[in-house]
Write a protein that holds these residues in place. Structure first.
Motif, PDB file in Angstrom:
ATOM      1  N   ALA A 187       2.370   1.684  -3.413  1.00  0.00           N
ATOM      2  CA  ALA A 187       1.354   2.155  -4.360  1.00  0.00           C
ATOM      3  C   ALA A 187       1.165   3.661  -4.199  1.00  0.00           C
ATOM      4  CB  ALA A 187       0.038   1.422  -4.121  1.00  0.00           C
ATOM      5  N   LYS A 188       1.142   4.087  -2.957  1.00  0.00           N
ATOM      6  CA  LYS A 188       0.948   5.502  -2.662  1.00  0.00           C
ATOM      7  C   LYS A 188       2.079   6.346  -3.259  1.00  0.00           C
ATOM      8  CE  LYS A 188      -0.539   8.243   1.223  1.00  0.00           C
ATOM      9  NZ  LYS A 188      -0.668   8.322   2.654  1.00  0.00           N
ATOM     10  N   VAL A 218      -4.525  -5.998  -3.038  1.00  0.00           N
ATOM     11  CA  VAL A 218      -3.604  -4.858  -2.956  1.00  0.00           C
ATOM     12  C   VAL A 218      -2.485  -5.038  -3.982  1.00  0.00           C
ATOM     13  CG1 VAL A 218      -2.180  -3.465  -1.420  1.00  0.00           C
ATOM     14  CG2 VAL A 218      -4.084  -4.766  -0.507  1.00  0.00           C
ATOM     15  N   ILE A 255      -3.836  -4.158  -7.404  1.00  0.00           N
ATOM     16  CA  ILE A 255      -3.946  -2.708  -7.635  1.00  0.00           C
ATOM     17  C   ILE A 255      -2.570  -2.116  -7.959  1.00  0.00           C
ATOM     18  CG2 ILE A 255      -4.491  -0.482  -6.549  1.00  0.00           C
ATOM     19  CD1 ILE A 255      -6.601  -1.976  -4.869  1.00  0.00           C
ATOM     20  N   VAL A 294      -4.442   3.395  -1.757  1.00  0.00           N
ATOM     21  CA  VAL A 294      -5.006   2.106  -1.354  1.00  0.00           C
ATOM     22  C   VAL A 294      -5.350   2.255   0.122  1.00  0.00           C
ATOM     23  CG1 VAL A 294      -4.555  -0.370  -1.138  1.00  0.00           C
ATOM     24  CG2 VAL A 294      -3.413   0.948  -2.921  1.00  0.00           C
ATOM     25  N   ALA A 316       0.830  -1.201   0.000  1.00  0.00           N
ATOM     26  CA  ALA A 316       0.000   0.000   0.000  1.00  0.00           C
ATOM     27  C   ALA A 316       0.870   1.258   0.000  1.00  0.00           C
ATOM     28  CB  ALA A 316      -0.941  -0.012   1.204  1.00  0.00           C
TER      29      ALA A 316
END
Ligand SMILES: Nc1ncnc2c1ncn2[C@@H]1O[C@H](COP(=O)(O)OP(=O)(O)OP(=O)(O)O)[C@@H](O)[C@H]1O
Ligand SMILES: [Mg+2]
Length: 403
Positions: A119-120, A136, A139, A126, A116
């Protein structure tokens, strides 16, 4: 003799007039990126060569960087990858570097959180909990594979992540690459835990360490160069007396060539000089800084111990006041008294011995097994702490047991 008023007046005046050794105190903080990186040319070049294929949209090898603490691993890796990002942009290739320090619980506590967080970093929100981990990954994977690009994933202090969550996560990350259609993923793992690779599953090990870079400790002369580079930015001209840099470097080299330790010594020395309203850092400041750093380190370690270990430390301190040679049998008696005084459960003698051994590992005490002839063997404890550290510890433990 100055009166206290005159003394204070002098401190205030100097402060207001900006009389301080510092020119730019930010230059000695941990987040500062130095202008020069002495004695790491070879590592910069090696890392540059390993990463260069990204400039043509090819996938650089996964890489494992290791070496003791304060040897410049994080600095060099971040420097090279950020330059790579810039040069790639100028060449029309997209390279994105994602840096995560796995030691920070907030961002890499679990596999979920790490993905997460990553991803950020590339702009995908997320939720920090609630989804299945698979999703997750999905994504993150889709966001990465949306366009042709090179993703360089830096997992710093990667050992802490694996310790908490096992090495599955590394397997998943390195495997992700074979499924990507458009993008290419390179994983750089960094650690100061020299036996980390040996503990990894061989399968994970071979995919993570397609290349390896070892950072050796700095010697005293190299540390001097690092400190000089920083001092020029940090201090006013003539703010550092002769011998100061050499002394900080020598002390840090004695420990194991840790640049962070050397910089800390210099920074704390400067702060002490400033606090004394002096405009020169002298050798005495370095001695005082060394002492202060040692105290802080021991106090922090003791603070972080569980209550039972703190009771053992208290027992040892109580005994050390009465006798020079503390043996573990006596510690158990003294420990029981401490427990009674503070309403703590008394652990078995065996558990207490384990706690003592642990404290030895932390370097708070030093234990040595000696033979007592036909009476068997016993463990003798010595405290190699200065009086001022012992005083600080006693105050700390008083507070701990009172609260
Ligand atoms: N060659 C160098 N030149 C200038 N500064 C350096 C050099 N090497 C290290 N430093 C500085 O020393 C400090 C420690 O370096 P760094 O954070 O890169 O160590 P590390 O190897 O990552 O240590 P750890 O394993 O503890 O994370 C940083 O402030 C860094 O800027
Ligand atoms: Mg580091």
């Amino acid at each position: 003799m100055m009166t206290p008023q005159q003394q204070l007046q002098q401190i205030f005046t100097r402060f207001v007039e900006g009389q301080t050794v510092f020119k730019d105190r930010g230059a000695l903080t941990m987040t500062f990126t130095p202008v020069t990186i002495p004695h790491r040319d070879d590592k910069i070049a090696a890392l540059g060569r390993i990463m260069a294929p990204a400039l043509k949209g090819e996938r650089p090898s996964n890489l494992f960087v290791y070496g003791k603490t304060g040897t410049g691993k994080t600095l060099v890796t971040r420097f090279v990858t950020s330059e790579l990002e810039k040069v790639a942009a100028a060449n029309g290739h997209k390279v994105q570097v994602i840096y995560t320090n796995c030691k920070l619980k907030k961002s890499a506590d679990t596999e979920y959180r790490l993905i997460a967080t990553m991803a950020k970093e590339i702009g995908i929100e997320v939720p920090f909990t609630g989804l299945p981990t698979d999703q997750v990954y999905r994504i993150f994977f889709d966001a990465v594979d949306k366009q042709p690009q090179n993703i360089i994933l830096i997992a710093d202090e990667i050992d802490t992540l694996v310790e908490r969550n096992g090495d599955e996560i590394l397997y998943n990350l390195t495997r992700m690459n074979s499924e990507l259609k458009n993008a290419k993923l390179t994983v750089i793992g960094i650690t100061n835990d020299l036996s980390f690779l040996d503990r990894l599953d061989p399968r994970v090990r071979s995919s993570l360490s397609e290349e390896e870079l070892i950072f050796l400790p700095y010697n005293a002369l190299q540390l001097q160069d690092i400190l000089r580079g920083r001092s020029e930015v940090a201090f006013i001209p003539a703010g550092v007396e002769p011998g100061v840099i050499e002394k900080c470097a020598a002390l840090a080299a004695q420990e194991h060539g840790d640049a962070r330790r050397a910089l800390d010594l210099l920074r704390v020395s400067a702060e002490l000089a400033e606090r004394g309203a002096e405009t020169k850092i002298g050798l005495a400041h370095v001695d005082a800084a060394q002492e202060k750093i040692d105290i802080d380190r021991v106090v922090e370690t003791v603070k972080a111990q569980p209550r039972q270990s703190q009771a053992v430390i208290q027992a040892i301190l109580n005994l050390a006041k009465k006798t020079k040679e503390v043996d573990t049998g006596n510690v158990f008696d003294a420990y029981q008294i401490v427990c009674q005084a503070h309403g703590l459960k008394v652990l078995t003698q065996r558990r207490v011995s384990d706690l003592i051994a642990e404290l030895d590992l932390f370097g708070i005490i030093h234990t040595k097994v000696i033979s007592k002839g036909r009476y068997g063997r016993t463990r003798i404890i010595t405290l190699n702490l200065s009086d001022s550290i012992i005083n600080k510890l006693e105050t700390l433990l008083l507070q701990v047991f009172a609260g």
